[in-house]
Write an enzyme that holds these catalytic residues in place. Structure first.
Site, PDB file in Angstrom:
ATOM      1  N   ASN A  13      -3.343  -5.579  -7.828  1.00  0.00           N
ATOM      2  CA  ASN A  13      -2.272  -4.670  -7.408  1.00  0.00           C
ATOM      3  C   ASN A  13      -1.699  -5.205  -6.106  1.00  0.00           C
ATOM      4  OD1 ASN A  13      -0.648  -2.531  -6.630  1.00  0.00           O
ATOM      5  ND2 ASN A  13      -2.161  -0.947  -7.049  1.00  0.00           N
ATOM      6  N   LYS A  20      -4.753  -5.451  -3.572  1.00  0.00           N
ATOM      7  CA  LYS A  20      -5.911  -4.683  -4.006  1.00  0.00           C
ATOM      8  C   LYS A  20      -6.429  -5.281  -5.310  1.00  0.00           C
ATOM      9  CE  LYS A  20      -4.083  -0.316  -2.162  1.00  0.00           C
ATOM     10  NZ  LYS A  20      -3.661   1.065  -2.518  1.00  0.00           N
ATOM     11  N   ARG A 101      -0.259  -5.258 -11.744  1.00  0.00           N
ATOM     12  CA  ARG A 101       0.818  -4.300 -11.530  1.00  0.00           C
ATOM     13  C   ARG A 101       2.082  -5.094 -11.243  1.00  0.00           C
ATOM     14  NH1 ARG A 101       2.467  -1.957  -6.030  1.00  0.00           N
ATOM     15  NH2 ARG A 101       4.041  -0.395  -6.529  1.00  0.00           N
ATOM     16  N   HIS A 190       6.295   3.986  -8.914  1.00  0.00           N
ATOM     17  CA  HIS A 190       4.974   4.616  -8.841  1.00  0.00           C
ATOM     18  C   HIS A 190       4.548   5.148 -10.205  1.00  0.00           C
ATOM     19  CE1 HIS A 190       6.077   5.459  -4.385  1.00  0.00           C
ATOM     20  NE2 HIS A 190       5.304   4.377  -4.445  1.00  0.00           N
ATOM     21  N   HIS A 218       3.416  11.669  -5.322  1.00  0.00           N
ATOM     22  CA  HIS A 218       2.730  10.475  -4.833  1.00  0.00           C
ATOM     23  C   HIS A 218       3.236  10.227  -3.422  1.00  0.00           C
ATOM     24  CE1 HIS A 218       0.917   6.360  -5.192  1.00  0.00           C
ATOM     25  NE2 HIS A 218       1.793   6.161  -4.221  1.00  0.00           N
ATOM     26  N   LEU A 219       2.388  10.510  -2.431  1.00  0.00           N
ATOM     27  CA  LEU A 219       2.813  10.475  -1.035  1.00  0.00           C
ATOM     28  C   LEU A 219       2.032   9.411  -0.273  1.00  0.00           C
ATOM     29  CD1 LEU A 219       2.890  14.336  -0.382  1.00  0.00           C
ATOM     30  CD2 LEU A 219       4.741  12.868  -1.232  1.00  0.00           C
ATOM     31  N   GLY A 220       2.757   8.410   0.192  1.00  0.00           N
ATOM     32  CA  GLY A 220       2.162   7.350   0.991  1.00  0.00           C
ATOM     33  C   GLY A 220       3.237   6.769   1.874  1.00  0.00           C
ATOM     34  N   ARG A 251      11.787   4.058   4.781  1.00  0.00           N
ATOM     35  CA  ARG A 251      12.968   4.179   3.925  1.00  0.00           C
ATOM     36  C   ARG A 251      13.611   5.542   4.114  1.00  0.00           C
ATOM     37  NH1 ARG A 251       9.666   2.673  -1.361  1.00  0.00           N
ATOM     38  NH2 ARG A 251       8.498   0.969  -0.423  1.00  0.00           N
ATOM     39  N   MET A 293       2.128   8.312   9.415  1.00  0.00           N
ATOM     40  CA  MET A 293       2.099   9.770   9.382  1.00  0.00           C
ATOM     41  C   MET A 293       1.055  10.338  10.339  1.00  0.00           C
ATOM     42  SD  MET A 293       3.170  12.679   8.356  1.00  0.00           S
ATOM     43  CE  MET A 293       4.236  12.474   6.933  1.00  0.00           C
ATOM     44  N   GLY A 342      -0.926  12.336   0.368  1.00  0.00           N
ATOM     45  CA  GLY A 342      -1.146  13.494  -0.492  1.00  0.00           C
ATOM     46  C   GLY A 342      -2.607  13.857  -0.643  1.00  0.00           C
ATOM     47  N   GLU A 394      -4.866   3.480  -9.599  1.00  0.00           N
ATOM     48  CA  GLU A 394      -3.943   2.559 -10.245  1.00  0.00           C
ATOM     49  C   GLU A 394      -4.669   1.373 -10.864  1.00  0.00           C
ATOM     50  OE1 GLU A 394       0.286   2.678  -8.045  1.00  0.00           O
ATOM     51  OE2 GLU A 394      -1.375   2.220  -6.700  1.00  0.00           O
TER      52      GLU A 394
END
Length: 411
Positions: A13, A20, A101, A190, A218-220, A251, A293, A342, A394
């Site tokens: 990934n 990953k 991926r 995603h 999907h929060l990252g 973004r 964050m 999330g 994933e």
């Protein structure tokens, strides 16, 4: 293909500056826990980072060169770990396959594909739509081919989950001739993550008479929301590129296209600089100077007005999408939180759900403090919908789809 014994698949990934991986065994279906997994981060920087887990337990003596120059070098390091832990050089053929991926498959690829020259050319053709990611995916595919020439590879596309979006959700209101000439549409991203967590949620709900209505968040660093009915996505926040939708780390998300035109006219910025501005200098970073964050939250707690406003806009955009998708689905059976933010930001979950009280969706404050590697339910008994926190997996989903594609090809 011999399906009677144990099979092994390596999932890769690749992100813009990270890689990953996870090595899974499969006895019929893919085992839930990987044999070996980990991540190399800060690729291309002066000091790279490495994390390695053996059967889920951290390996404290992980050895990694101080600087991993590119994704090919990262792959060679990962194969060295796999080789040391699991496969001797002479038995690399024991790998059943390697799954990748691949961020963008355009309209051509709607399912996972066993990689051949035609697939490589197809991924290359989509590079303009994902210039940060598809070249990395191609680099990894070629590096695996060089290192493991006899092992089949599979491309699992992040866009495939959204290939059958309803036309009213996939189209932009642009001249039909231009749309047809350039293949302009909303693709969504995603998808591997959304597909995995929605399947898990549907199984948990177990509705006997109709498909589950799900809203997946999907929060990252990059974030998106998907409205899903059963196994079909009916709308999603990202569009032709990952720039559309929610406020993200760097973004901007949804923006009046006229802003980009105004900047081009008034500031004389080039297209390339505007692209960089919207993708890398906006979002939370543009609003308050930080894309992290955790830092934004800490600053907001300590009274930083810019950080507080950034969080307010972040939450508002998310709440607006949830409300719209509630109507698009005709109600919701479960709200799903996944991704790094999330899964771990309990305060954000509470703030977002609080704004959903007109829909009857309510949080249990005590349950919301739970964390772990398993799915948890955090809704109150009187909530009109379940609220689920589901760790995204994933790499597992990549392994599942890769084996399915290999099995189909060898039938």
């Amino acid at each position: 293909m011999n399906m009677s014994g144990t099979r092994y698949v390596l999932s890769l990934n690749g992100g813009s500056s990270s890689l990953k991986f996870a090595l899974f065994a499969a006895h019929g279906s893919v085992n839930q826990e990987p044999i070996l997994s980990g991540q190399i981060g800060r690729i291309g920087e002066a000091s790279s980072e490495a994390r390695l887990f053996r059967q889920g337990a951290p390996v404290n003596d992980t050895l990694c060169p101080a600087a991993i120059t590119d994704h090919g070098a990262a792959l060679r390091q990962i194969l060295a770990w796999v080789e040391y832990d699991f496969l001797a050089p002479a038995t690399r053929q024991a790998l059943t396959g390697v799954g990748h991926r691949v961020v963008h498959g355009g309209t051509r690829y709607t399912t996972a594909q066993v990689i051949d020259e035609a697939v490589i050319k197809g991924v290359e053709a989509c590079t303009a739509l994902a210039p940060l990611h598809n070249p990395i995916n191609l680099e990894l595919i070629r590096s695996v081919r060089e290192a493991l020439p006899t092992v089949p590879q599979v491309a699992v596309f992040d866009t495939a989950f959204f290939h059958d979006l309803p036309a009213h959700a996939a189209q932009y209101a642009l001249p039909a001739e231009l749309v047809a000439r350039f293949g302009i549409r909303r693709f969504g991203f995603h998808g591997i993550s959304h597909q995995y967590v929605c399947r898990q949620a549907s199984e948990r709900l177990g509705l006997p008479d109709r498909p589950a209505r799900l809203i997946s968040l999907h929060l990252g660093s990059g974030s998106s929301i998907a409205a899903v009915r059963g196994e079909r996505c009916v709308d999603t926040s990202m569009g032709m590129t990952p720039l559309e939708g929610l406020v993200m780390g760097t973004r901007c998300g949804d923006i009046d296209p006229g802003v980009a035109l105004f900047l081009a006219q008034k500031s004389k910025l080039s297209v390339e600089k505007i692209d960089h501005l919207l993708n890398h200098e906006s979002g939370l970073k543009g609003l308050c100077g930080s894309a992290d964050m955790r830092e934004v939250r800490s600053r907001a707690t300590n009274g930083d007005a810019d950080a507080q406003q950034a969080l307010a806009l972040y939450r508002y955009r998310m709440t607006k999408y949830i409300g719209a998708y509630f109507l698009a689905l005709g109600g919701v059976d479960a709200l799903i939180f996944t991704g790094g933010i999330g899964e771990h930001d309990t305060r954000l979950r509470a703030e977002v759900v609080e704004s959903l009280s007109p829909l009857g969706i309510r949080l249990d404050a005590a349950k919301n403090t739970q964390s772990g590697q398993a799915m948890i339910e955090i809704h109150s008994p009187d909530s009109t919908a379940k609220i689920l926190v589901i760790p995204t997996r994933e790499e597992w989903e990549i392994a599942r789809q890769s084996l399915a594609a290999l099995d189909q090809k060898n039938q």
